[in-house]
Design a protein around this motif. Structure first.
Motif, PDB file in Angstrom:
ATOM      1  N   ASN A  35      15.096 -30.629 -80.657  1.00  0.00           N
ATOM      2  CA  ASN A  35      14.307 -32.202 -80.440  1.00  0.00           C
ATOM      3  C   ASN A  35      13.731 -32.223 -81.282  1.00  0.00           C
ATOM      4  OD1 ASN A  35      12.938 -34.072 -78.855  1.00  0.00           O
ATOM      5  ND2 ASN A  35      12.456 -33.198 -77.166  1.00  0.00           N
ATOM      6  N   SER A  36      13.152 -32.726 -82.141  1.00  0.00           N
ATOM      7  CA  SER A  36      12.621 -32.878 -83.441  1.00  0.00           C
ATOM      8  C   SER A  36      11.966 -33.938 -84.230  1.00  0.00           C
ATOM      9  CB  SER A  36      13.455 -32.393 -84.926  1.00  0.00           C
ATOM     10  OG  SER A  36      14.172 -31.376 -84.446  1.00  0.00           O
ATOM     11  N   VAL A  37      11.177 -34.071 -85.176  1.00  0.00           N
ATOM     12  CA  VAL A  37      10.314 -35.510 -85.080  1.00  0.00           C
ATOM     13  C   VAL A  37      11.471 -35.983 -86.355  1.00  0.00           C
ATOM     14  CG1 VAL A  37       7.735 -36.273 -85.891  1.00  0.00           C
ATOM     15  CG2 VAL A  37       8.564 -34.816 -84.155  1.00  0.00           C
ATOM     16  N   SER A  38      12.021 -37.174 -86.251  1.00  0.00           N
ATOM     17  CA  SER A  38      11.912 -37.444 -87.927  1.00  0.00           C
ATOM     18  C   SER A  38      11.906 -39.090 -87.986  1.00  0.00           C
ATOM     19  CB  SER A  38      12.994 -37.114 -88.759  1.00  0.00           C
ATOM     20  OG  SER A  38      14.426 -37.746 -87.543  1.00  0.00           O
ATOM     21  N   GLY A  39      12.548 -39.776 -88.921  1.00  0.00           N
ATOM     22  CA  GLY A  39      12.219 -41.194 -88.362  1.00  0.00           C
ATOM     23  C   GLY A  39      13.155 -41.733 -87.517  1.00  0.00           C
ATOM     24  N   ASN A  40      14.160 -40.877 -87.492  1.00  0.00           N
ATOM     25  CA  ASN A  40      15.024 -41.707 -86.310  1.00  0.00           C
ATOM     26  C   ASN A  40      14.728 -41.006 -85.347  1.00  0.00           C
ATOM     27  OD1 ASN A  40      16.468 -39.128 -86.911  1.00  0.00           O
ATOM     28  ND2 ASN A  40      18.710 -39.733 -86.899  1.00  0.00           N
ATOM     29  N   ALA A  41      13.862 -40.377 -84.464  1.00  0.00           N
ATOM     30  CA  ALA A  41      13.787 -39.973 -83.345  1.00  0.00           C
ATOM     31  C   ALA A  41      13.761 -40.861 -82.386  1.00  0.00           C
ATOM     32  CB  ALA A  41      12.663 -39.091 -83.039  1.00  0.00           C
ATOM     33  N   PHE A  42      14.088 -40.426 -80.775  1.00  0.00           N
ATOM     34  CA  PHE A  42      14.317 -40.871 -79.941  1.00  0.00           C
ATOM     35  C   PHE A  42      12.658 -41.712 -80.276  1.00  0.00           C
ATOM     36  CE2 PHE A  42      14.048 -37.834 -77.669  1.00  0.00           C
ATOM     37  CZ  PHE A  42      13.315 -37.664 -76.766  1.00  0.00           C
ATOM     38  N   ARG A  43      12.035 -43.056 -79.571  1.00  0.00           N
ATOM     39  CA  ARG A  43      11.020 -43.483 -78.906  1.00  0.00           C
ATOM     40  C   ARG A  43      10.305 -43.710 -77.605  1.00  0.00           C
ATOM     41  NH1 ARG A  43      13.304 -45.588 -83.211  1.00  0.00           N
ATOM     42  NH2 ARG A  43      14.044 -46.828 -81.848  1.00  0.00           N
ATOM     43  N   PRO A  44       9.375 -43.083 -77.042  1.00  0.00           N
ATOM     44  CA  PRO A  44       8.405 -43.787 -75.677  1.00  0.00           C
ATOM     45  C   PRO A  44       8.906 -44.936 -76.129  1.00  0.00           C
ATOM     46  CG  PRO A  44       7.042 -42.205 -77.291  1.00  0.00           C
ATOM     47  CD  PRO A  44       7.938 -42.671 -78.098  1.00  0.00           C
ATOM     48  N   GLN A  45       9.557 -45.812 -74.161  1.00  0.00           N
ATOM     49  CA  GLN A  45       9.313 -46.833 -74.060  1.00  0.00           C
ATOM     50  C   GLN A  45      10.558 -47.104 -74.763  1.00  0.00           C
ATOM     51  OE1 GLN A  45       7.087 -48.673 -72.363  1.00  0.00           O
ATOM     52  NE2 GLN A  45       6.334 -46.214 -72.243  1.00  0.00           N
ATOM     53  N   ASP A  46      12.012 -46.617 -75.617  1.00  0.00           N
ATOM     54  CA  ASP A  46      13.145 -47.151 -75.494  1.00  0.00           C
ATOM     55  C   ASP A  46      14.012 -46.743 -74.396  1.00  0.00           C
ATOM     56  OD1 ASP A  46      12.415 -46.727 -78.144  1.00  0.00           O
ATOM     57  OD2 ASP A  46      13.709 -45.100 -78.716  1.00  0.00           O
ATOM     58  N   ILE A  47      15.182 -47.730 -73.735  1.00  0.00           N
ATOM     59  CA  ILE A  47      15.566 -47.653 -72.931  1.00  0.00           C
ATOM     60  C   ILE A  47      17.095 -47.386 -73.061  1.00  0.00           C
ATOM     61  CG2 ILE A  47      16.894 -49.188 -71.164  1.00  0.00           C
ATOM     62  CD1 ILE A  47      14.406 -50.591 -71.051  1.00  0.00           C
ATOM     63  N   LEU A  48      17.861 -46.496 -73.089  1.00  0.00           N
ATOM     64  CA  LEU A  48      18.758 -45.496 -73.119  1.00  0.00           C
ATOM     65  C   LEU A  48      19.913 -45.575 -71.715  1.00  0.00           C
ATOM     66  CD1 LEU A  48      17.697 -42.144 -74.409  1.00  0.00           C
ATOM     67  CD2 LEU A  48      18.125 -44.032 -75.933  1.00  0.00           C
ATOM     68  N   THR A  49      20.930 -45.887 -72.285  1.00  0.00           N
ATOM     69  CA  THR A  49      21.710 -45.722 -71.414  1.00  0.00           C
ATOM     70  C   THR A  49      22.479 -44.705 -71.531  1.00  0.00           C
ATOM     71  OG1 THR A  49      22.985 -48.793 -71.526  1.00  0.00           O
ATOM     72  CG2 THR A  49      24.278 -47.375 -71.032  1.00  0.00           C
ATOM     73  N   PHE A  86      15.414 -25.630 -79.605  1.00  0.00           N
ATOM     74  CA  PHE A  86      13.886 -25.695 -80.172  1.00  0.00           C
ATOM     75  C   PHE A  86      13.449 -27.224 -79.452  1.00  0.00           C
ATOM     76  CE2 PHE A  86       9.299 -25.930 -82.261  1.00  0.00           C
ATOM     77  CZ  PHE A  86       9.339 -24.538 -81.881  1.00  0.00           C
ATOM     78  N   ASP A  87      11.954 -26.981 -78.920  1.00  0.00           N
ATOM     79  CA  ASP A  87      11.942 -28.595 -78.860  1.00  0.00           C
ATOM     80  C   ASP A  87      10.182 -28.926 -78.860  1.00  0.00           C
ATOM     81  OD1 ASP A  87      11.279 -30.807 -77.071  1.00  0.00           O
ATOM     82  OD2 ASP A  87      10.589 -29.559 -74.892  1.00  0.00           O
ATOM     83  N   THR A  88      10.544 -29.597 -80.044  1.00  0.00           N
ATOM     84  CA  THR A  88       8.535 -30.056 -80.433  1.00  0.00           C
ATOM     85  C   THR A  88       8.112 -30.876 -79.652  1.00  0.00           C
ATOM     86  OG1 THR A  88       9.307 -31.464 -82.166  1.00  0.00           O
ATOM     87  CG2 THR A  88       9.988 -29.863 -82.926  1.00  0.00           C
ATOM     88  N   GLY A  89       9.095 -31.596 -79.105  1.00  0.00           N
ATOM     89  CA  GLY A  89       8.858 -32.366 -77.532  1.00  0.00           C
ATOM     90  C   GLY A  89       8.814 -33.934 -78.124  1.00  0.00           C
ATOM     91  N   GLY A  90       9.659 -34.047 -79.782  1.00  0.00           N
ATOM     92  CA  GLY A  90       9.640 -35.232 -80.208  1.00  0.00           C
ATOM     93  C   GLY A  90       8.140 -35.793 -80.829  1.00  0.00           C
ATOM     94  N   LEU A  91       8.736 -36.998 -80.229  1.00  0.00           N
ATOM     95  CA  LEU A  91       7.351 -38.354 -81.074  1.00  0.00           C
ATOM     96  C   LEU A  91       5.881 -37.585 -79.948  1.00  0.00           C
ATOM     97  CD1 LEU A  91       8.884 -41.694 -81.886  1.00  0.00           C
ATOM     98  CD2 LEU A  91       8.323 -39.359 -83.712  1.00  0.00           C
TER      99      LEU A  91
END
Length: 461
Positions: free
Chosen positions: A283-297, A232-237
């Protein structure tokens, strides 16, 4: 619900399939009572039109099904499946009018028309059953129908009952059915085994993210399928609006298609080594969701700037593709319900795909036409590579501007494939928005039958 031919029945009603431009000539060859009956009922042999013809006793002596004109047939597929839904209870056999691929399409369409999704509500079964036509590989068609039914069932099941746990259960059951090996990496073990982007996308949900890995076969060339399993994809933040979130139970359609295709391959015993990888997340929404402008390796070491958390499918696929590519398979295929841009470009009925290898393209295009499973080639347009390079990181998961969204997503994925000589990406829709012959409204497989038909040429098996 098994999709099988009615081979146990001893008697059956003949079905005559008649083209519209040949209808008058065919009618002239029939007994007077047949011609009279069809004249009174107004039968005109339009594509999919059907009419039962009674005999002297009142019991049906035949069914006549229209095959329309070449122009009307080109406007759809599985026309005979309309008759399968319309004819009354009984067992039928195709007696005349179809040969070769057209006969095979009709037989498969009849099987697929009998599909019902009955998990939550009892559904009436199809009344008209078909005996396997002479001259077709009935066992193969039944396997293909089973694989398609698996894909449809997975997509149709809501996320309440088809999260990563449940998808894993189906995955393991399929592996067990075919004596395949399976391995699961989940939760924080994803970080230990270097799948950081799968973990990042799924960590906000209380349904643990995981990577599902299946292997089957010990000889022949290697084929690896990677299916997007966003349950399921909420779209995240970057939360989706209500107009976009309603169908997100189908965002694991790529995984569903890959598993349906895998079932076909294993059931038919193709001489190849198969690997299936499914990153299964929510892909859910919570306090530890990944954020816009994060950079993942990523697993590959490429850094990715997150400019939209709703472009998560390419992230989980990237880690899985990197793993797959490390093994240098002879053919690597990713399948995903990835972009709305693909839907805008070609609509819901076509399966857009990206491939550079001319042999793959030629085999797939020929197979798609042969089995009535339409695909449409899109370009890996290298001049757009700069659009997915944000400057601050190696890659941008959601380039601004909105142009060429399906292409930039495919280019993003291609960055994670270096060692596989034949790579193709399918950006499928996985959903039938309105009922059509052999395809009820709901989940649907796309490109799987075309790929299956093309594999012997692609892999030279």
């Amino acid at each position: 619900m098994p999709l099988k031919f009615a081979n146990g029945d001893t008697s059956s009603i003949p079905v005559h399939v008649v083209k519209k431009d040949a209808f008058k000539g065919w009618l002239a060859s029939q007994p007077e009572e047949v011609a009279s009956w069809l004249g009174r009922t107004g039968f005109e042999a339009e594509a999919g039109e059907s009419q039962l013809v009674p005999g002297a006793s009142g019991n049906p002596q035949m069914a006549v099904v229209g095959y329309g004109t070449a122009k009307s047939r080109a406007r759809g597929r599985f026309h005979i499946a309309r008759a399968a839904r319309a004819l009354p209870k009984g067992t039928y056999h195709i007696a005349s009018g179809l040969i070769g691929p057209a006969l095979e399409e009709a037989a498969l369409g009849w099987l697929l028309a009998s599909y019902r999704f009955d998990r939550y509500r009892k559904q009436k079964p199809q009344k008209a059953r078909l005996k396997a036509p002479k001259g077709v590989d009935a066992a193969r068609l039944e396997v293909i129908a089973e694989g398609e039914a698996l894909t449809r069932d997975l997509i149709n099941t809501p996320a309440s009952d088809m999260g990563p746990d449940e998808l894993e259960s189906v995955f393991l059951a399929l592996a067990d059915q075919h004596s395949a090996s399976a391995a699961i990496i989940s939760g924080d073990d994803l970080l230990k085994h270097n799948f950081p982007m799968i973990h990042a996308v799924g960590r906000a949900s209380d349904r643990t993210p995981r990577l599902l890995d299946m292997r089957w076969g010990t000889a022949g060339p290697m084929l690896t399928l990677v299916g997007k399993g966003v349950c399921f994809d909420t779209g995240g933040l970057n939360l989706k609006p209500s107009s976009s979130i309603g169908l997100m139970k189908k965002d694991m359609g790529g995984a569903a298609a890959a598993l349906g295709l895998a079932h076909m391959i294993m059931s038919l015993g193709l001489r190849l080594r198969l690997r299936v990888l499914v990153p299964a997340v929510e892909n859910s929404v919570s306090g530890n969701a990944f954020r816009p402008q994060d950079i993942l390796t990523s697993r590959k070491g490429l850094t990715v700037e997150i400019n939209n958390t709703d472009a998560e499918g390419r992230l989980v696929l990237a880690d899985a593709l990197a793993l797959a590519d490390e093994e240098k398979p002879d053919c690597l295929i990713s399948m995903a319900t990835l972009t709305g841009a693909a839907r805008v470009a070609v609509g819901p009925d076509l399966a857009p795909y990206f491939a550079d290898d001319s042999g793959f393209v030629g085999a797939l295009e020929a197979a798609a036409a042969q089995v009535c499973d339409p695909v449409w080639r899109m370009p890996f347009w290298s001049p757009y590579e700069n659009l997915i390079e944000p400057g601050i990181a190696d890659l941008d998961n959601a380039p601004k501007g909105g142009f060429a969204g399906a292409i930039t997503a495919a280019l993003f994925l291609r960055r994670f494939v270096e060692n596989s000589p034949k790579y193709a990406h399918f950006d499928i829709y996985g959903w039938q928005p309105t009922a059509a012959p052999a395809r009820p409204k709901g989940g649907v497989g796309q490109a799987t039958r075309a790929i299956l038909e093309a594999l012997p040429s692609i892999l030279e098996i």
